[in-house]
Design a protein around this motif. Sequence first.
Motif, mmCIF file in Angstrom:
data_model
loop_
_atom_site.group_PDB
_atom_site.id
_atom_site.type_symbol
_atom_site.label_atom_id
_atom_site.label_comp_id
_atom_site.label_asym_id
_atom_site.label_seq_id
_atom_site.Cartn_x
_atom_site.Cartn_y
_atom_site.Cartn_z
ATOM 1 N N PHE A 179 0.856 -1.179 0.000
ATOM 2 C CA PHE A 179 0.000 0.000 0.000
ATOM 3 C C PHE A 179 0.897 1.236 0.000
ATOM 4 N N LYS A 180 0.344 2.399 -0.275
ATOM 5 C CA LYS A 180 1.153 3.622 -0.317
ATOM 6 C C LYS A 180 1.758 3.941 1.048
ATOM 7 N N TRP A 181 1.060 3.552 2.096
ATOM 8 C CA TRP A 181 1.495 3.937 3.440
ATOM 9 C C TRP A 181 2.268 2.848 4.164
ATOM 10 N N ALA A 182 2.183 1.600 3.690
ATOM 11 C CA ALA A 182 2.885 0.502 4.369
ATOM 12 C C ALA A 182 2.792 -0.762 3.529
ATOM 13 N N MET A 183 3.602 -1.754 3.897
ATOM 14 C CA MET A 183 3.536 -3.078 3.289
ATOM 15 C C MET A 183 2.796 -4.019 4.242
ATOM 16 N N PHE A 184 1.741 -4.673 3.734
ATOM 17 C CA PHE A 184 0.982 -5.622 4.536
ATOM 18 C C PHE A 184 1.455 -7.034 4.228
ATOM 19 N N SER A 185 1.578 -7.859 5.251
ATOM 20 C CA SER A 185 1.935 -9.261 5.067
ATOM 21 C C SER A 185 1.054 -10.114 5.971
ATOM 22 N N GLY A 186 0.726 -11.295 5.483
ATOM 23 C CA GLY A 186 -0.082 -12.214 6.266
ATOM 24 C C GLY A 186 0.318 -13.649 6.002
ATOM 25 N N THR A 187 0.276 -14.485 7.008
ATOM 26 C CA THR A 187 0.658 -15.887 6.849
ATOM 27 C C THR A 187 -0.296 -16.792 7.615
ATOM 28 N N LEU A 188 -0.469 -17.980 7.087
ATOM 29 C CA LEU A 188 -1.149 -19.071 7.777
ATOM 30 C C LEU A 188 -0.189 -20.249 7.766
ATOM 31 N N SER A 189 0.131 -20.786 8.926
ATOM 32 C CA SER A 189 1.101 -21.883 8.998
ATOM 33 C C SER A 189 0.608 -22.964 9.941
ATOM 34 N N GLY A 190 1.017 -24.182 9.649
ATOM 35 C CA GLY A 190 0.686 -25.318 10.497
ATOM 36 C C GLY A 190 1.905 -26.183 10.731
ATOM 37 N N ILE A 191 2.072 -26.650 11.950
ATOM 38 C CA ILE A 191 3.200 -27.517 12.310
ATOM 39 C C ILE A 191 2.661 -28.710 13.076
ATOM 40 N N MET A 192 2.939 -29.909 12.593
ATOM 41 C CA MET A 192 2.499 -31.146 13.237
ATOM 42 C C MET A 192 3.704 -32.060 13.392
ATOM 43 N N VAL A 193 4.377 -31.983 14.531
ATOM 44 C CA VAL A 193 5.602 -32.748 14.778
ATOM 45 C C VAL A 193 5.466 -33.470 16.116
ATOM 46 N N PRO A 194 5.098 -34.771 16.121
ATOM 47 C CA PRO A 194 4.873 -35.504 17.365
ATOM 48 C C PRO A 194 6.033 -36.414 17.762
ATOM 49 N N PHE A 195 7.231 -36.242 17.190
ATOM 50 C CA PHE A 195 8.345 -37.156 17.457
ATOM 51 C C PHE A 195 8.762 -37.099 18.929
ATOM 52 N N GLU A 196 9.196 -38.232 19.462
ATOM 53 C CA GLU A 196 9.689 -38.277 20.838
ATOM 54 C C GLU A 196 10.924 -37.386 20.987
ATOM 55 N N GLU A 197 11.819 -37.422 19.999
ATOM 56 C CA GLU A 197 13.058 -36.652 20.081
ATOM 57 C C GLU A 197 12.879 -35.205 19.651
ATOM 58 N N MET A 198 11.686 -34.866 19.147
ATOM 59 C CA MET A 198 11.405 -33.494 18.714
ATOM 60 C C MET A 198 9.899 -33.286 18.768
ATOM 61 N N ASN A 199 9.377 -33.218 19.972
ATOM 62 C CA ASN A 199 7.929 -33.122 20.135
ATOM 63 C C ASN A 199 7.515 -31.657 20.215
ATOM 64 N N LEU A 200 6.950 -31.164 19.132
ATOM 65 C CA LEU A 200 6.462 -29.789 19.089
ATOM 66 C C LEU A 200 4.942 -29.725 19.159
ATOM 67 N N GLY A 201 4.303 -30.887 19.258
ATOM 68 C CA GLY A 201 2.850 -30.904 19.264
ATOM 69 C C GLY A 201 2.304 -30.458 17.921
ATOM 70 N N ASN A 202 1.099 -29.892 17.938
ATOM 71 C CA ASN A 202 0.447 -29.411 16.719
ATOM 72 C C ASN A 202 0.018 -27.967 16.913
ATOM 73 N N THR A 203 0.322 -27.122 15.953
ATOM 74 C CA THR A 203 -0.069 -25.720 16.033
ATOM 75 C C THR A 203 -0.593 -25.238 14.686
ATOM 76 N N ILE A 204 -1.574 -24.368 14.734
ATOM 77 C CA ILE A 204 -2.025 -23.586 13.586
ATOM 78 C C ILE A 204 -1.866 -22.121 13.974
ATOM 79 N N ASN A 205 -1.137 -21.356 13.170
ATOM 80 C CA ASN A 205 -0.839 -19.971 13.506
ATOM 81 C C ASN A 205 -1.247 -19.033 12.373
ATOM 82 N N VAL A 206 -1.808 -17.882 12.736
ATOM 83 C CA VAL A 206 -2.116 -16.813 11.783
ATOM 84 C C VAL A 206 -1.349 -15.572 12.218
#
Length: 246
Positions: A72-99
């Motif tokens: 836009f003339k006054w600023a740059m807009f950015s938006g993201t939708l991301s999902g992470i599903m990592v249930p490994f015992e050695e790398m357990n990040l659980g499940n997330t959905i982020n906006v």
Amino acid sequence: ELSSARQLANGTSVAGGGLFYANPHSININPALTAGAQRIGLNIGYTALISSNEVNKTSYANAFQLGTLIPFKWAMFSGTLSGIMVPFEEMNLGNTINVKFGLSKEITDKINVGVSFNSGVFWGANTDWNLSANFGFTYLYGKLGFLQDVRFGASLLNLGKNFSNTTLIPINKNNEVSSFPMIGTIRAGAAATLLKTNVVKIGASLDLTTPAFMNLIADMGLQFSIKDIVYLNIADRFNLRELVNN
């Protein structure tokens, strides 16, 4: 960071990487990085993770992201939708959905600033939600000796409510996970082009991160490009608390 393969390979640089690159997902690291974009952009990313640990119920995990940039003339807009599903015992990040949503602006020819906002949900090791803000800036220094396109960046991340009601295993098994990600995370770093010809470019970056001043993380990246078409990115990370806790 897992949801963007290029961010991983670039060393997640707060200054945009040795060979400057910014996409919508850059607001994860520094919301000011997108300020110089001139066009509408769409970014789609996917990261596959495979484990050979037989303890895991599944050997496959994944992360994805979808993002856009709109000037836009006054600023740059950015938006993201991301999902992470990592249930490994050695790398357990659980499940997330982020906006995430971000705004960035060029203040001068050399200084850019930005702000972004996060919201998300967590499940798989209890459940929780988050709502937080990030601030960042970049300084485009220019030429310094043999270095070209020298840039400095810094950001203050995860200011607000982060995921805390989880049963994830922490770095030190004798403690509990207090916040994920850590509130008040400070990142600072620099990047520059080491070699620039009509055919080949080489750049490098270094970031230092201090989550709530309770850890020290270093991200190092080295980037090569041929004719701005073929890219090779190499990165490594040093995490002090992970090293201390084996």
